[in-house]
Design an enzyme around this catalytic site. Structure first.
Site: not given
Length: 308
Positions: A71, A223
């Site tokens: 990350y 989502g």
């Protein structure tokens, strides 16, 4: 309206092995830059603001942070931001990392780690975080193949004391069973959210609940947006209606829906925005009615089969 002064404890707690965490945590994937994670075309987050977000998260009772050495953006590393912001670490803070994928210095994705390379990935997470061991390490999987060699390598590091607990990410039910035959599994991270679920999602959710394993969805807010984050402008009418009924945001409803899937479900929403952080944490106190849960669950019945 949900009070943004509410802390993470409002969502309740769960145990990762012998470690107790509040069910609302923090995901560091999008902490390092604006826009989509892993994109080389985005600007880095302001370092001081990123540090402030992490410190505010802990002030709000967040004691479970999900991160990884891969990350990072051209100027920011999630692990090193966590180290700077929170070290020396609070006694109750649990930092979960993941291994398997890797990125080169320019951000290019490398070949998936071989079993013998996992030690180096674990040691790099330890170095960046400034720890002498890792609380929880998830083996990130990229295909439904046997994982015994990889999980076995991590189990050896656990025996050496470099890792306290082991988990899995992006796995199939058979892989959970395979891993548990090697060493205890305390958590499973899979793609799961309203309208964004794999065909085996309910089986994995149920399996984890029966075994006392934490189920930790990723993309619970984003989502279909995935690495790009949430896209409120395109939210389904049913989700918007439920949000209005509770004077909440669609993102808060997504988190509430996720947490109400079971007491063993944890949430790790991530952000580099202080206001979004407080809203995410406050969502742990939102309770949806049974009919609202059913209505929202129906939005995901036709979710695709692709694996993030």
């Amino acid at each position: 309206m949900i009070s943004h002064s509410l802390g993470a404890a409002a969502a309740g707690t769960w145990r990762l092995g012998d470690l107790t965490v509040n069910r609302i945590g923090f995901g560091a994937m999008r902490l390092t830059q604006n826009g989509a994670a892993f994109s080389s075309e985005r600007t880095p987050h302001d370092r001081d603001r990123a540090v402030a977000v992490l410190r505010r998260a802990v002030e709000l009772g967040v004691n479970h942070i999900d991160t990884a050495a891969f990350y990072f953006s051209p100027l920011r590393s999630a692990n090193e931001l966590i180290n700077r912001a929170l070290g020396p670490y609070p006694d109750d803070l649990v930092i979960t990392t993941k291994v398997g994928p890797g990125r080169g210095p320019c951000g290019d994705w490398l070949d998936w780690a071989r079993p013998e390379q996992l030690r180096g990935q674990v040691q790099e997470n330890i170095r960046q975080l400034g720890r002498d061991h890792l609380d929880v390490v998830n083996l990130r999987v990229n295909r439904p193949d046997p994982i015994g060699d990889w999980f076995g390598a991590l189990a050896e590091l656990r025996e050496e004391g470099l890792i306290r607990h082991l988990g899995l990410s992006n796995v199939w039910p058979e892989q959970i069973a395979e891993a548990r035959a090697i060493a205890p599994v305390v958590c499973v991270q899979n793609r799961y959210g309203i309208g964004e679920r794999r065909p085996d999602s309910q089986e994995v959710l149920r399996m984890c609940g029966e075994l006392g394993i934490a189920f930790v969805p990723f993309y619970a807010i984003a989502g279909a947006g995935r690495e790009s984050g949430a896209t409120d402008a395109a939210e389904h009418e049913a989700l918007v209606d439920v949000a209005r009924a509770h004077d909440a945001s669609p993102a808060q409803v997504r988190l509430a829906w996720t947490l109400q899937q079971g007491p063993h479900v944890l949430a790790i929403p991530g952000t580099g925005d202080p206001a979004h952080l407080e809203a995410n944490v406050a969502a742990g106190a939102l309770r949806l009615a049974d009919d609202e849960m059913l209505r929202l669950t129906a939005l995901g019945q036709s979710a695709g089969t692709a694996v993030a």
